[in-house]
Design a protein around this motif. Structure first.
Motif, mmCIF file in Angstrom:
data_model
loop_
_atom_site.group_PDB
_atom_site.id
_atom_site.type_symbol
_atom_site.label_atom_id
_atom_site.label_comp_id
_atom_site.label_asym_id
_atom_site.label_seq_id
_atom_site.Cartn_x
_atom_site.Cartn_y
_atom_site.Cartn_z
ATOM 1 N N LEU A 1 0.866 -1.187 0.000
ATOM 2 C CA LEU A 1 0.000 0.000 0.000
ATOM 3 C C LEU A 1 0.897 1.230 0.000
ATOM 4 C CD1 LEU A 1 -2.842 -0.620 2.619
ATOM 5 C CD2 LEU A 1 -3.113 -0.270 0.161
ATOM 6 N N ASN A 2 0.603 2.176 -0.856
ATOM 7 C CA ASN A 2 1.300 3.461 -0.879
ATOM 8 C C ASN A 2 0.261 4.568 -0.763
ATOM 9 O OD1 ASN A 2 3.882 2.376 -1.310
ATOM 10 N ND2 ASN A 2 3.563 2.310 -3.516
ATOM 11 N N TYR A 3 0.499 5.504 0.134
ATOM 12 C CA TYR A 3 -0.364 6.676 0.264
ATOM 13 C C TYR A 3 0.469 7.899 -0.094
ATOM 14 C CZ TYR A 3 -3.646 10.099 1.936
ATOM 15 O OH TYR A 3 -4.514 11.151 2.009
ATOM 16 N N TYR A 4 0.019 8.653 -1.091
ATOM 17 C CA TYR A 4 0.738 9.811 -1.592
ATOM 18 C C TYR A 4 0.141 11.085 -1.018
ATOM 19 C CZ TYR A 4 2.362 6.242 -4.775
ATOM 20 O OH TYR A 4 2.896 5.083 -5.291
ATOM 21 N N ILE A 5 0.988 11.927 -0.445
ATOM 22 C CA ILE A 5 0.565 13.176 0.178
ATOM 23 C C ILE A 5 0.999 14.328 -0.719
ATOM 24 C CG2 ILE A 5 0.747 14.634 2.233
ATOM 25 C CD1 ILE A 5 1.617 11.948 3.701
ATOM 26 N N ALA A 6 0.017 14.923 -1.409
ATOM 27 C CA ALA A 6 0.233 16.076 -2.290
ATOM 28 C C ALA A 6 1.342 15.830 -3.305
ATOM 29 C CB ALA A 6 0.536 17.327 -1.468
ATOM 30 N N ARG A 7 1.546 14.593 -3.698
ATOM 31 C CA ARG A 7 2.591 14.210 -4.654
ATOM 32 C C ARG A 7 3.956 14.776 -4.259
ATOM 33 N NH1 ARG A 7 -1.113 11.246 -5.790
ATOM 34 N NH2 ARG A 7 -1.750 10.646 -7.858
ATOM 35 N N THR A 8 4.155 14.971 -2.949
ATOM 36 C CA THR A 8 5.433 15.433 -2.428
ATOM 37 C C THR A 8 6.015 14.434 -1.441
ATOM 38 O OG1 THR A 8 4.712 17.720 -2.670
ATOM 39 C CG2 THR A 8 6.601 17.341 -1.244
ATOM 40 N N PHE A 9 5.147 13.777 -0.671
ATOM 41 C CA PHE A 9 5.582 12.778 0.309
ATOM 42 C C PHE A 9 4.770 11.507 0.106
ATOM 43 C CE2 PHE A 9 6.249 16.939 2.225
ATOM 44 C CZ PHE A 9 7.590 16.859 2.561
ATOM 45 N N PHE A 10 5.279 10.394 0.623
ATOM 46 C CA PHE A 10 4.537 9.143 0.558
ATOM 47 C C PHE A 10 4.771 8.344 1.832
ATOM 48 C CE2 PHE A 10 8.664 8.123 -1.156
ATOM 49 C CZ PHE A 10 8.953 6.862 -0.666
ATOM 50 N N VAL A 11 3.776 7.545 2.175
ATOM 51 C CA VAL A 11 3.841 6.600 3.281
ATOM 52 C C VAL A 11 3.592 5.234 2.662
ATOM 53 C CG1 VAL A 11 2.818 5.898 5.479
ATOM 54 C CG2 VAL A 11 2.974 8.329 4.891
ATOM 55 N N SER A 12 4.360 4.231 3.078
ATOM 56 C CA SER A 12 4.288 2.944 2.415
ATOM 57 C C SER A 12 4.298 1.790 3.408
ATOM 58 C CB SER A 12 5.485 2.804 1.461
ATOM 59 O OG SER A 12 5.400 1.617 0.726
ATOM 60 N N ALA A 13 3.571 0.728 3.072
ATOM 61 C CA ALA A 13 3.590 -0.534 3.815
ATOM 62 C C ALA A 13 3.726 -1.648 2.792
ATOM 63 C CB ALA A 13 2.318 -0.708 4.630
ATOM 64 N N ASN A 14 4.593 -2.613 3.101
ATOM 65 C CA ASN A 14 4.883 -3.676 2.151
ATOM 66 C C ASN A 14 5.162 -4.950 2.934
ATOM 67 O OD1 ASN A 14 6.124 -5.461 0.387
ATOM 68 N ND2 ASN A 14 7.646 -4.013 -0.331
ATOM 69 N N TYR A 15 4.367 -5.977 2.705
ATOM 70 C CA TYR A 15 4.614 -7.291 3.318
ATOM 71 C C TYR A 15 5.247 -8.195 2.269
ATOM 72 C CZ TYR A 15 3.862 -11.996 4.977
ATOM 73 O OH TYR A 15 4.060 -13.295 5.342
ATOM 74 N N GLN A 16 6.293 -8.896 2.634
ATOM 75 C CA GLN A 16 6.951 -9.844 1.733
ATOM 76 C C GLN A 16 7.159 -11.173 2.451
ATOM 77 O OE1 GLN A 16 8.742 -9.279 -1.699
ATOM 78 N NE2 GLN A 16 6.801 -8.215 -1.536
ATOM 79 N N HIS A 17 6.859 -12.255 1.757
ATOM 80 C CA HIS A 17 7.230 -13.587 2.242
ATOM 81 C C HIS A 17 8.335 -14.072 1.319
ATOM 82 C CE1 HIS A 17 6.866 -17.420 4.243
ATOM 83 N NE2 HIS A 17 7.004 -17.979 3.051
ATOM 84 N N TYR A 18 9.503 -14.347 1.901
ATOM 85 C CA TYR A 18 10.674 -14.741 1.123
ATOM 86 C C TYR A 18 10.901 -16.245 1.214
ATOM 87 C CZ TYR A 18 11.922 -9.821 0.966
ATOM 88 O OH TYR A 18 11.920 -8.477 0.749
ATOM 89 N N PHE A 19 11.269 -16.826 0.064
ATOM 90 C CA PHE A 19 11.706 -18.211 -0.038
ATOM 91 C C PHE A 19 13.186 -18.149 -0.404
ATOM 92 C CE2 PHE A 19 7.287 -17.883 -1.273
ATOM 93 C CZ PHE A 19 6.690 -18.853 -0.488
ATOM 94 N N ILE A 20 14.040 -18.702 0.451
ATOM 95 C CA ILE A 20 15.479 -18.528 0.290
ATOM 96 C C ILE A 20 16.156 -19.889 0.155
ATOM 97 C CG2 ILE A 20 17.568 -17.564 1.340
ATOM 98 C CD1 ILE A 20 15.365 -15.850 3.022
#
Length: 175
Positions: free
Chosen positions: A91-110
């Protein structure tokens, strides 16, 4: 292993990525975004890293984007080789196209092989990255993103990554 994995992760997370929104003519525009990135790294002991980070998103509102992000990375040196696949939502939330807040979940297979001790291992790891940053317009719908993410699930003694902190540099097209 952790000291070598972090450059890999920094490459994956800090890759330059782009996304493009395809618009229809008429009242409703297509809110789908597509993009990703590729990267590579090299260093001492014949270290080499190649990775790709594809993504597809959807603009839920004018400022909120959700989607799925994947990652694949291959690295090799005189001492080890590894392959890492990751997948998860963002999820990315853009604030006035100047700042952004982001959340990212990843499941890794190594998949990892230590060439010195002839040890092979397969493991999984979850990561939840939270962060944000600054965006600078560099064209009509193009932005340079500079940000910082932190893996809130990172544990110093049990993670394959050497740190939970990940800087991000990227390009976004189509916002």
């Amino acid at each position: 292993m952790k000291k070598i994995i972090i450059p890999l992760f920094l490459c994956i997370s800090g890759f330059v990525f782009s996304q493009a929104a395809v618009e229809n003519s008429g009242e409703n525009s297509n809110r789908w975004t597509f993009g990703g990135g590729i990267g590579f790294g090299f260093g001492s002991n014949n270290y080499f890293n190649l990775s790709a980070v594809p993504r597809v998103g959807y603009m839920l509102t004018n400022d909120l984007e959700g989607g799925i992000l994947g990652s694949v990375s291959w690295q090799k040196s005189n001492a080890y080789s590894s392959t890492m696949f990751g997948v998860g939502p963002f999820l990315n939330y853009y604030i006035a196209r100047t700042f952004f807040v982001s959340a990212n979940y990843q499941h890794y297979f190594i998949n990892y092989k230590d060439k010195i001790y002839d040890v092979k291992a397969n493991t999984n790891e979850d990561a939840l990255y939270l962060g944000g940053g600054y965006m600078q317009r560099i064209g009509n719908n193009s932005f340079l993103q500079l940000g910082l993410m932190y893996n809130v699930l990172w544990k110093e003694n049990s993670s394959v990554f050497s740190s939970g902190l990940v800087p991000n540099i990227g390009f976004v097209v189509g916002l």
